[in-house]
Design an enzyme around this catalytic site. Structure first.
Site, PDB file in Angstrom:
ATOM      1  N   CYS A  34     -14.753   2.053 -21.419  1.00 41.92           N
ATOM      2  CA  CYS A  34     -16.137   1.903 -20.960  1.00 41.92           C
ATOM      3  C   CYS A  34     -16.790   0.584 -21.385  1.00 41.92           C
ATOM      4  CB  CYS A  34     -16.962   3.097 -21.415  1.00 41.92           C
ATOM      5  SG  CYS A  34     -16.355   4.646 -20.707  1.00 41.92           S
ATOM      6  N   GLU A  78       0.832  -1.214   0.000  1.00 42.46           N
ATOM      7  CA  GLU A  78       0.000   0.000   0.000  1.00 42.46           C
ATOM      8  C   GLU A  78       0.862   1.258   0.000  1.00 42.46           C
ATOM      9  OE1 GLU A  78      -3.234   0.598  -0.340  1.00 42.46           O
ATOM     10  OE2 GLU A  78      -3.362  -1.522  -0.808  1.00 42.46           O
ATOM     11  N   CYS A 103     -23.600   4.129 -15.978  1.00 39.84           N
ATOM     12  CA  CYS A 103     -22.692   5.200 -15.553  1.00 39.84           C
ATOM     13  C   CYS A 103     -23.255   6.563 -15.981  1.00 39.84           C
ATOM     14  CB  CYS A 103     -21.328   4.961 -16.181  1.00 39.84           C
ATOM     15  SG  CYS A 103     -20.193   6.320 -15.963  1.00 39.84           S
ATOM     16  N   CYS A 161     -16.470  -2.061 -18.821  1.00 38.05           N
ATOM     17  CA  CYS A 161     -16.811  -1.674 -17.448  1.00 38.05           C
ATOM     18  C   CYS A 161     -18.142  -2.314 -17.023  1.00 38.05           C
ATOM     19  CB  CYS A 161     -16.930  -0.152 -17.381  1.00 38.05           C
ATOM     20  SG  CYS A 161     -17.437   0.459 -15.770  1.00 38.05           S
ATOM     21  N   CYS A 210     -11.445   2.271 -15.649  1.00 34.62           N
ATOM     22  CA  CYS A 210     -11.914   3.663 -15.561  1.00 34.62           C
ATOM     23  C   CYS A 210     -10.707   4.570 -15.310  1.00 34.62           C
ATOM     24  CB  CYS A 210     -12.945   3.801 -14.451  1.00 34.62           C
ATOM     25  SG  CYS A 210     -13.769   5.405 -14.512  1.00 34.62           S
TER      26      CYS A 210
HETATM   27  S1  SF4 Z   1     -18.599   3.503 -17.874  1.00 33.70           S
HETATM   28 FE1  SF4 Z   1     -18.208   5.128 -16.411  1.00 33.70          FE
HETATM   29  S2  SF4 Z   1     -17.263   4.100 -14.683  1.00 33.70           S
HETATM   30 FE2  SF4 Z   1     -17.144   2.728 -16.390  1.00 33.70          FE
HETATM   31  S3  SF4 Z   1     -15.174   3.107 -17.343  1.00 33.70           S
HETATM   32 FE3  SF4 Z   1     -16.636   4.407 -18.393  1.00 33.70          FE
HETATM   33  S4  SF4 Z   1     -16.545   6.338 -17.290  1.00 33.70           S
HETATM   34 FE4  SF4 Z   1     -15.603   4.809 -15.967  1.00 33.70          FE
END
Ligand code: SF4
Length: 357
Positions: A201, A39, A210, A204, A194
């Site tokens: 995206c 960390e 989002c 994600c 992200c």
């Molecule tokens: S969808 Fe939103 S949270 Fe996901 S990678 Fe794209 S900007 Fe980031």
């Protein structure tokens, strides 16, 4: 929004299981010391940079007691090149605290971990989650970015009230079970999907929910900090050398490159090369110097709050005079094993290899 909040943790956990990182060395242990070290090293530093340092450091200091017993120079030598040296000094101090005040056992809660030097709120939460399974909320820069984007949070990041608000928000998202995988998932999402500049995206787990993505605000969330112009500051260094050795001085504990060995230098963060004349005078008036100081190298080094423009003056000495100021003559071959700031180490290696004469 309520549904998104309720399912957030479960989706992070499910995503981490199949798409997160699983092979980092600090993921294979419950040893609080090893997790704590990772960390600290990962603060402001990428995983790929940390990996070799992490392995070498653990080889030299495999447990908290060994680290506590080590000499500061030894610790700094193993940190040399990783930057942000106050991390190493605090880690060392904290190891001694653990031995002296906690019976040699790393404290087992985020609240107690936070009392150790160099462990902030978010790091304490991460260590407590990974080592002890505590339901604690991490909130480093990467995690803030994910939360602000997914939930469309628009707040100035430098404000303390925003920090408090986000901590409360992050606590409300914690899962009942699986805190370790959830914490790792948040870290992985922020570091690999992200990302600040080019988020992926489509990969994600929140691609369809989002708020930043749906409203075209990815580039503006989190709200960018005000841009600062990085000042440029001049400083001078002296390379006093004898046939087999070079004169090095230990930097004061507090301040830039604190506690590291370094070439004698004028003030490092003064506005305009303050102290150069006094620095050169200290060396030039020594009876054993054989040549007039001449500028023989320059380098630039970027700190977070300014760029250092360095001039290096070489002075050839006929014998190994004592120049005072907590300094000593160091054989060239030993330089690499001392805790030196990265640009000074590079310079000395270049000199040794004859790139400068
Ligand atoms: S969808 Fe939103 S949270 Fe996901 S990678 Fe794209 S900007 Fe980031």
């Amino acid at each position: 929004m309520a549904a998104l909040k309720e399912t957030f943790a479960a989706r992070v956990i499910a995503w981490q299981r199949h798409a997160g990182r699983h092979d980092l060395p600090w993921q294979k242990t419950r040893d609080a010391y090893r997790i704590w070290l990772s960390e600290v090293m990962l603060q402001q530093t990428q995983v790929a940079t940390v990996l070799p340092y992490y392995e070498r450091f653990l080889k030299a200091f495999p447990d908290v007691a060994t680290l506590a017993r080590a000499a500061p120079d030894e610790v700094m030598a193993h940190w040399s090149g990783l930057g942000y040296y106050s991390r190493a000094r605090n880690l060392h101090r904290a190891a001694r605290d653990v031995v002296e005040h906690h019976g040699g056992r790393v404290p087992q809660s985020a609240a107690l971990l936070e009392t150790l030097p160099g462990i902030g709120r978010s790091s304490a939460a991460a260590i407590a989650a990974f080592a002890f399974g505590e339901r604690a909320a991490i909130l480093d820069g990467n995690v803030k970015r994910v939360l602000c984007r997914v939930f469309g949070i628009e707040r100035p990041m430098q404000k303390q009230s925003t920090e408090r608000e986000l901590v409360g928000f992050a606590l409300g998202l914690l899962p009942e079970h699986g805190i370790e995988r959830y914490t790792q998932g948040l870290m992985d999402l922020g570091a690999t999907v992200c990302t600040a500049k080019a988020p992926r995206c489509p990969d994600c787990p929140f691609a369809n929910d989002c708020i930043a993505r749906a409203s075209g605000r990815i580039a503006t969330l989190p709200a960018p900090r005000e841009k600062r112009i990085t000042p440029r500051r001049k400083a001078s260094f002296v390379l006093a050398r004898h046939s087999q050795s070079v004169w090095l001085e230990r930097r004061p504990e507090r301040g830039i490159w604190g506690g590291l060995w370094c070439l004698p230098a004028s003030a490092l963060d003064a506005r305009s090369g303050a102290g150069e004349a006094q620095l050169l005078e200290r060396f030039m008036k020594a009876p054993a110097q054989a040549g007039v100081a001449s500028e023989f190298a320059r380098f630039e080094h970027a700190f977070t709050h300014f760029t250092l423009l360095a001039s290096v003056f070489a002075i050839d000495c006929r014998r190994e005079d004592d120049f005072g100021r907590d300094g000593r003559w160091v054989p060239w071959r030993d330089c690499a094993s001392l805790g030196l700031p990265a640009p000074i180490k590079t310079l000395l290696l270049d000199v040794q290899q004859g790139l400068f004469r």
